[in-house]
Scaffold this motif. Structure first.
Motif, PDB file in Angstrom:
ATOM      1  N   LEU A  87       0.832  -1.200   0.000  1.00 35.77           N
ATOM      2  CA  LEU A  87       0.000   0.000   0.000  1.00 35.77           C
ATOM      3  C   LEU A  87       0.872   1.258   0.000  1.00 35.77           C
ATOM      4  O   LEU A  87       0.626   2.196  -0.771  1.00 35.77           O
ATOM      5  N   ALA A  88       1.904   1.284   0.825  1.00 35.30           N
ATOM      6  CA  ALA A  88       2.806   2.434   0.897  1.00 35.30           C
ATOM      7  C   ALA A  88       3.519   2.659  -0.435  1.00 35.30           C
ATOM      8  O   ALA A  88       3.656   3.802  -0.891  1.00 35.30           O
ATOM      9  N   GLU A  89       3.962   1.574  -1.076  1.00 33.88           N
ATOM     10  CA  GLU A  89       4.631   1.693  -2.376  1.00 33.88           C
ATOM     11  C   GLU A  89       3.701   2.282  -3.428  1.00 33.88           C
ATOM     12  O   GLU A  89       4.087   3.174  -4.194  1.00 33.88           O
ATOM     13  N   LYS A  90       2.478   1.792  -3.462  1.00 33.48           N
ATOM     14  CA  LYS A  90       1.521   2.270  -4.469  1.00 33.48           C
ATOM     15  C   LYS A  90       1.105   3.712  -4.209  1.00 33.48           C
ATOM     16  O   LYS A  90       0.894   4.476  -5.159  1.00 33.48           O
ATOM     17  N   LEU A  91       0.999   4.096  -2.937  1.00 36.75           N
ATOM     18  CA  LEU A  91       0.690   5.496  -2.630  1.00 36.75           C
ATOM     19  C   LEU A  91       1.829   6.405  -3.086  1.00 36.75           C
ATOM     20  O   LEU A  91       1.598   7.488  -3.630  1.00 36.75           O
ATOM     21  N   GLY A  92       3.061   5.968  -2.855  1.00 36.49           N
ATOM     22  CA  GLY A  92       4.214   6.736  -3.311  1.00 36.49           C
ATOM     23  C   GLY A  92       4.245   6.889  -4.817  1.00 36.49           C
ATOM     24  O   GLY A  92       4.521   7.970  -5.347  1.00 36.49           O
ATOM     25  N   PHE A  94       1.651   6.734  -6.816  1.00 40.05           N
ATOM     26  CA  PHE A  94       0.551   7.620  -7.185  1.00 40.05           C
ATOM     27  C   PHE A  94       0.945   9.081  -6.996  1.00 40.05           C
ATOM     28  O   PHE A  94       0.695   9.927  -7.861  1.00 40.05           O
ATOM     29  N   GLU A  95       1.581   9.390  -5.877  1.00 47.98           N
ATOM     30  CA  GLU A  95       2.026  10.762  -5.603  1.00 47.98           C
ATOM     31  C   GLU A  95       3.019  11.226  -6.671  1.00 47.98           C
ATOM     32  O   GLU A  95       2.959  12.365  -7.136  1.00 47.98           O
ATOM     33  N   ALA A  96       3.935  10.356  -7.057  1.00 48.41           N
ATOM     34  CA  ALA A  96       4.923  10.710  -8.080  1.00 48.41           C
ATOM     35  C   ALA A  96       4.239  10.975  -9.421  1.00 48.41           C
ATOM     36  O   ALA A  96       4.547  11.957 -10.103  1.00 48.41           O
ATOM     37  N   ASP A  97       3.302  10.097  -9.805  1.00 46.67           N
ATOM     38  CA  ASP A  97       2.578  10.275 -11.054  1.00 46.67           C
ATOM     39  C   ASP A  97       1.752  11.571 -11.035  1.00 46.67           C
ATOM     40  O   ASP A  97       1.659  12.297 -12.026  1.00 46.67           O
ATOM     41  N   PHE A  98       1.170  11.833  -9.893  1.00 42.43           N
ATOM     42  CA  PHE A  98       0.339  13.026  -9.737  1.00 42.43           C
ATOM     43  C   PHE A  98       1.206  14.282  -9.862  1.00 42.43           C
ATOM     44  O   PHE A  98       0.807  15.251 -10.527  1.00 42.43           O
ATOM     45  N   SER A  99       2.374  14.263  -9.252  1.00 46.48           N
ATOM     46  CA  SER A  99       3.290  15.413  -9.347  1.00 46.48           C
ATOM     47  C   SER A  99       3.756  15.635 -10.785  1.00 46.48           C
ATOM     48  O   SER A  99       3.870  16.763 -11.247  1.00 46.48           O
ATOM     49  N   LYS A 100       4.021  14.538 -11.518  1.00 44.47           N
ATOM     50  CA  LYS A 100       4.450  14.646 -12.908  1.00 44.47           C
ATOM     51  C   LYS A 100       3.347  15.286 -13.760  1.00 44.47           C
ATOM     52  O   LYS A 100       3.635  16.086 -14.646  1.00 44.47           O
ATOM     53  N   ALA A 101       2.108  14.913 -13.492  1.00 44.20           N
ATOM     54  CA  ALA A 101       0.993  15.432 -14.274  1.00 44.20           C
ATOM     55  C   ALA A 101       0.869  16.943 -14.126  1.00 44.20           C
ATOM     56  O   ALA A 101       0.528  17.642 -15.079  1.00 44.20           O
TER      57      ALA A 101
END
Length: 104
Positions: A87-92, A94-101
């Motif tokens: 869960l922690a890996e996937k949240l991280g 997601f945050e990275a993908d969101f920041s890139k967007a």
């Protein structure tokens, strides 16, 4: 609409005045409706909103309905266990993908 309390005006003149007032009200309402329909609204999305929309659209096509049904059944039975590391890996991610967007 005016009302003549003393009734000094003949009844026919009173109804003509009422009719004129009613017609004027209808004309004003039609003018207001025309003015409202002639103005046009517009919306312009930012590049960030467009990128977010692209991310959402691409993630919708990746849904595995069989997996969803399996997870629902496990949750209802009380058999579902949460893997906190995953869960922690996937949240991280997601945050990275969101920041890139939002940085593009």
């Amino acid at each position: 609409m005016s009302i003549n309390i003393n009734r000094q005006t003949p009844q026919s003149k009173l109804s003509v005045e009422q009719h004129k007032t009613q017609k004027q009200s209808e004309t004003n309402a039609a003018d207001n409706k025309t003015a409202a329909s002639s103005s046009k609204d517009s919306v312009q999305l930012t590049s960030q909103a467009l990128n977010l929309n692209k991310m959402q659209t691409s993630s919708e096509s990746q849904v595995n309905m069989k997996r969803v049904e399996t997870l629902k059944a496990a949750i209802l039975n009380g058999d579902y266990k949460i893997n906190t590391e995953q869960l922690a890996e996937k949240l991280g991610k997601f945050e990275a993908d969101f920041s890139k967007a939002f940085s593009s």
